[in-house]
Design a protein around this motif. Structure first.
Motif, PDB file in Angstrom:
ATOM      1  N   PRO A  77       0.829  -1.217   0.000  1.00 33.62           N
ATOM      2  CA  PRO A  77       0.000   0.000   0.000  1.00 33.62           C
ATOM      3  C   PRO A  77       0.855   1.254   0.000  1.00 33.62           C
ATOM      4  CG  PRO A  77       0.010  -1.024   2.177  1.00 33.62           C
ATOM      5  CD  PRO A  77       0.673  -1.986   1.234  1.00 33.62           C
ATOM      6  N   SER A  78       0.413   2.250  -0.752  1.00 33.04           N
ATOM      7  CA  SER A  78       1.103   3.535  -0.934  1.00 33.04           C
ATOM      8  C   SER A  78       2.359   3.404  -1.783  1.00 33.04           C
ATOM      9  CB  SER A  78       1.433   4.203   0.408  1.00 33.04           C
ATOM     10  OG  SER A  78       0.235   4.476   1.128  1.00 33.04           O
ATOM     11  N   VAL A  79       2.610   2.221  -2.319  1.00 34.54           N
ATOM     12  CA  VAL A  79       3.698   2.007  -3.271  1.00 34.54           C
ATOM     13  C   VAL A  79       3.086   1.514  -4.581  1.00 34.54           C
ATOM     14  CG1 VAL A  79       5.838   0.763  -3.805  1.00 34.54           C
ATOM     15  CG2 VAL A  79       5.389   1.539  -1.472  1.00 34.54           C
ATOM     16  N   GLY A  80       2.575   0.292  -4.586  1.00 35.95           N
ATOM     17  CA  GLY A  80       1.937  -0.248  -5.785  1.00 35.95           C
ATOM     18  C   GLY A  80       0.552   0.305  -6.039  1.00 35.95           C
ATOM     19  N   VAL A  81      -0.101   0.758  -4.970  1.00 40.65           N
ATOM     20  CA  VAL A  81      -1.418   1.386  -5.058  1.00 40.65           C
ATOM     21  C   VAL A  81      -1.396   2.613  -4.166  1.00 40.65           C
ATOM     22  CG1 VAL A  81      -3.904   1.150  -4.662  1.00 40.65           C
ATOM     23  CG2 VAL A  81      -2.567  -0.830  -5.445  1.00 40.65           C
ATOM     24  N   ALA A  82      -1.813   3.757  -4.693  1.00 42.25           N
ATOM     25  CA  ALA A  82      -1.860   4.980  -3.889  1.00 42.25           C
ATOM     26  C   ALA A  82      -2.980   4.843  -2.859  1.00 42.25           C
ATOM     27  CB  ALA A  82      -2.102   6.191  -4.785  1.00 42.25           C
ATOM     28  N   ALA A 211      10.955   4.332  -7.521  1.00 39.29           N
ATOM     29  CA  ALA A 211      10.769   3.759  -8.854  1.00 39.29           C
ATOM     30  C   ALA A 211       9.439   3.014  -8.951  1.00 39.29           C
ATOM     31  CB  ALA A 211      11.923   2.819  -9.192  1.00 39.29           C
ATOM     32  N   ALA A 212       9.084   2.288  -7.901  1.00 36.53           N
ATOM     33  CA  ALA A 212       7.832   1.532  -7.908  1.00 36.53           C
ATOM     34  C   ALA A 212       6.629   2.461  -7.929  1.00 36.53           C
ATOM     35  CB  ALA A 212       7.773   0.620  -6.677  1.00 36.53           C
ATOM     36  N   ILE A 213       6.686   3.545  -7.159  1.00 33.46           N
ATOM     37  CA  ILE A 213       5.582   4.504  -7.144  1.00 33.46           C
ATOM     38  C   ILE A 213       5.401   5.113  -8.531  1.00 33.46           C
ATOM     39  CG2 ILE A 213       4.847   6.747  -6.249  1.00 33.46           C
ATOM     40  CD1 ILE A 213       6.159   5.927  -3.579  1.00 33.46           C
ATOM     41  N   ALA A 214       6.504   5.493  -9.168  1.00 33.10           N
ATOM     42  CA  ALA A 214       6.422   6.059 -10.517  1.00 33.10           C
ATOM     43  C   ALA A 214       5.869   5.035 -11.507  1.00 33.10           C
ATOM     44  CB  ALA A 214       7.801   6.542 -10.967  1.00 33.10           C
ATOM     45  N   ARG A 215       6.336   3.814 -11.397  1.00 38.86           N
ATOM     46  CA  ARG A 215       5.877   2.764 -12.316  1.00 38.86           C
ATOM     47  C   ARG A 215       4.378   2.511 -12.141  1.00 38.86           C
ATOM     48  NH1 ARG A 215       8.760  -3.183 -12.957  1.00 38.86           N
ATOM     49  NH2 ARG A 215       7.421  -3.972 -14.620  1.00 38.86           N
ATOM     50  N   ALA A 216       3.905   2.506 -10.884  1.00 46.27           N
ATOM     51  CA  ALA A 216       2.483   2.293 -10.626  1.00 46.27           C
ATOM     52  C   ALA A 216       1.640   3.421 -11.206  1.00 46.27           C
ATOM     53  CB  ALA A 216       2.244   2.169  -9.119  1.00 46.27           C
ATOM     54  N   ARG A 217       2.125   4.645 -11.096  1.00 44.54           N
ATOM     55  CA  ARG A 217       1.366   5.788 -11.628  1.00 44.54           C
ATOM     56  C   ARG A 217       1.304   5.742 -13.154  1.00 44.54           C
ATOM     57  NH1 ARG A 217       3.659  10.643  -7.671  1.00 44.54           N
ATOM     58  NH2 ARG A 217       2.478   9.997  -5.812  1.00 44.54           N
ATOM     59  N   VAL A 218       2.420   5.386 -13.784  1.00 43.65           N
ATOM     60  CA  VAL A 218       2.433   5.266 -15.247  1.00 43.65           C
ATOM     61  C   VAL A 218       1.482   4.155 -15.686  1.00 43.65           C
ATOM     62  CG1 VAL A 218       3.844   4.616 -17.223  1.00 43.65           C
ATOM     63  CG2 VAL A 218       4.747   6.218 -15.533  1.00 43.65           C
ATOM     64  N   ALA A 219       1.502   3.026 -14.970  1.00 47.06           N
ATOM     65  CA  ALA A 219       0.624   1.908 -15.317  1.00 47.06           C
ATOM     66  C   ALA A 219      -0.841   2.302 -15.175  1.00 47.06           C
ATOM     67  CB  ALA A 219       0.930   0.706 -14.427  1.00 47.06           C
ATOM     68  N   ALA A 220      -1.154   3.110 -14.161  1.00 43.93           N
ATOM     69  CA  ALA A 220      -2.537   3.552 -13.966  1.00 43.93           C
ATOM     70  C   ALA A 220      -3.000   4.428 -15.124  1.00 43.93           C
ATOM     71  CB  ALA A 220      -2.661   4.309 -12.643  1.00 43.93           C
ATOM     72  N   VAL A 221      -2.122   5.322 -15.581  1.00 50.07           N
ATOM     73  CA  VAL A 221      -2.469   6.195 -16.716  1.00 50.07           C
ATOM     74  C   VAL A 221      -2.658   5.365 -17.977  1.00 50.07           C
ATOM     75  CG1 VAL A 221      -1.574   7.982 -18.262  1.00 50.07           C
ATOM     76  CG2 VAL A 221      -1.387   8.264 -15.782  1.00 50.07           C
ATOM     77  N   ASN A 222      -1.785   4.402 -18.182  1.00 50.80           N
ATOM     78  CA  ASN A 222      -1.810   3.626 -19.422  1.00 50.80           C
ATOM     79  C   ASN A 222      -2.813   2.475 -19.425  1.00 50.80           C
ATOM     80  OD1 ASN A 222       0.118   5.288 -20.507  1.00 50.80           O
ATOM     81  ND2 ASN A 222       1.833   3.969 -19.959  1.00 50.80           N
ATOM     82  N   SER A 223      -3.618   2.399 -18.374  1.00 52.27           N
ATOM     83  CA  SER A 223      -4.702   1.412 -18.360  1.00 52.27           C
ATOM     84  C   SER A 223      -6.052   2.071 -18.086  1.00 52.27           C
ATOM     85  CB  SER A 223      -4.434   0.344 -17.283  1.00 52.27           C
ATOM     86  OG  SER A 223      -4.368   0.940 -15.995  1.00 52.27           O
ATOM     87  N   ALA A 224      -6.056   3.400 -18.024  1.00 52.44           N
ATOM     88  CA  ALA A 224      -7.282   4.135 -17.722  1.00 52.44           C
ATOM     89  C   ALA A 224      -8.217   4.184 -18.927  1.00 52.44           C
ATOM     90  CB  ALA A 224      -6.932   5.560 -17.280  1.00 52.44           C
ATOM     91  N   ARG A 225      -9.460   4.565 -18.668  1.00 55.10           N
ATOM     92  CA  ARG A 225     -10.439   4.690 -19.751  1.00 55.10           C
ATOM     93  C   ARG A 225     -10.001   5.741 -20.777  1.00 55.10           C
ATOM     94  NH1 ARG A 225     -16.397   4.553 -16.751  1.00 55.10           N
ATOM     95  NH2 ARG A 225     -16.212   2.436 -15.898  1.00 55.10           N
ATOM     96  N   ASP A 226      -9.403   6.831 -20.285  1.00 57.62           N
ATOM     97  CA  ASP A 226      -8.947   7.879 -21.200  1.00 57.62           C
ATOM     98  C   ASP A 226      -7.888   7.363 -22.162  1.00 57.62           C
ATOM     99  OD1 ASP A 226     -10.683   9.758 -20.269  1.00 57.62           O
ATOM    100  OD2 ASP A 226      -9.198  10.935 -19.155  1.00 57.62           O
ATOM    101  N   TYR A 227      -7.044   6.446 -21.693  1.00 59.85           N
ATOM    102  CA  TYR A 227      -6.034   5.844 -22.572  1.00 59.85           C
ATOM    103  C   TYR A 227      -6.713   5.113 -23.732  1.00 59.85           C
ATOM    104  CZ  TYR A 227      -2.774   2.224 -24.160  1.00 59.85           C
ATOM    105  OH  TYR A 227      -2.023   1.369 -24.924  1.00 59.85           O
TER     106      TYR A 227
END
Length: 245
Positions: A77-82, A211-227
């Motif tokens: 928590p707070s790393v892989g998921v905000a 690095a993990a926090i950044a990777r999780a945020r990028v993954a969230a953007v690239n799997s969102a409905r807007d993507y």
């Protein structure tokens, strides 16, 4: 079969690694289901989460060496998921490797008297590096002895160095954590969220954690409905309709 249970009661999410017969060892499936549990907690109405392991022999015996989840960061928590809501860990028995990462990442911890914390990865020959944040949670020399020697500390020593908030008789750790969670759940959610976020900004983060926090945020953007909408609009040669989701 599911290996992580999610139960909601009184505004508290009880998340349990449910592999007592295997000492709650960490596998890819456990990581996937813990990640989903944190997503559910953050997006739901529960105000506090309680993470524990089934039984009193082990919170978790660490990674399954036949199925090492090198993406453990996704389950933290707070790393892989905000997660901006309070998280309490209740431990008993062995807390090994990644289990210690969960404890260091939680806001509070309740340990049964039989709890033993250890991080033997230097003896095994691998580490994801997330454990480096331990030196920001307990005294530096204590952390380094745990990490470099690969030894262990018991529940009383963990309490003395500030790794856990309570040490209770074995078998009562979950109920003690529930009592603490109920107190927190009765407080103002916005204040809890703000204070957790502010404290998160104060606590130093190691390179693997950042690095993990950044990777999780990028993954969230690239799997969102807007993507998906943006890609579809480009292929269909139309203006995209973004919703922020």
């Amino acid at each position: 079969m599911p290996v992580v249970r999610y139960e909601s009661r009184e505004g508290i999410a009880e998340i349990t690694i449910d592999r007592a017969e295997k000492h709650n060892i960490l596998t890819h499936q456990v990581v996937d289901e813990l990640h989903d549990a944190w997503v559910r907690f953050q997006g739901g109405d529960d105000r506090v989460a309680l993470l524990t392991g089934a039984g009193d022999r082990a919170f978790t015996a660490g990674a399954d060496l036949r199925d090492i989840p090198h993406d453990l960061w996704r389950a933290v928590p707070s790393v892989g998921v905000a997660v901006d809501k309070p998280v309490i860990v209740a431990t008993a028995g062995h807390v090994v490797g990644g289990g210690l990462v969960f404890v260091q990442s939680a806001d509070m911890a309740v340990a049964a008297e039989n709890t033993v914390f250890s991080y033997p990865e230097a003896k095994v020959g691998y580490s994801g590096g997330l454990i480096s944040a331990l030196a920001a949670r307990i005294p530096h020399k204590i952390a380094m002895e745990l990490l470099l020697v690969g030894g262990a500390i018991d529940a009383r020593r963990a309490y003395e160095v500030g790794l856990v908030n309570r040490v209770v008789p074995t078998g009562t750790q979950v109920e003690a954590a529930r009592a603490l969670a109920r107190e927190i759940a009765g407080n103002a959610p916005q204040v809890l969220s703000m204070l957790k976020q502010f404290v998160g900004e104060v606590l130093p983060k190691g390179p693997s954690e950042r690095a993990a926090i950044a990777r999780a945020r990028v993954a969230a953007v690239n799997s969102a409905r807007d993507y998906h909408e943006g890609i579809a609009a480009f292929l269909e040669k139309r203006k995209p309709v973004f919703t922020g989701e």
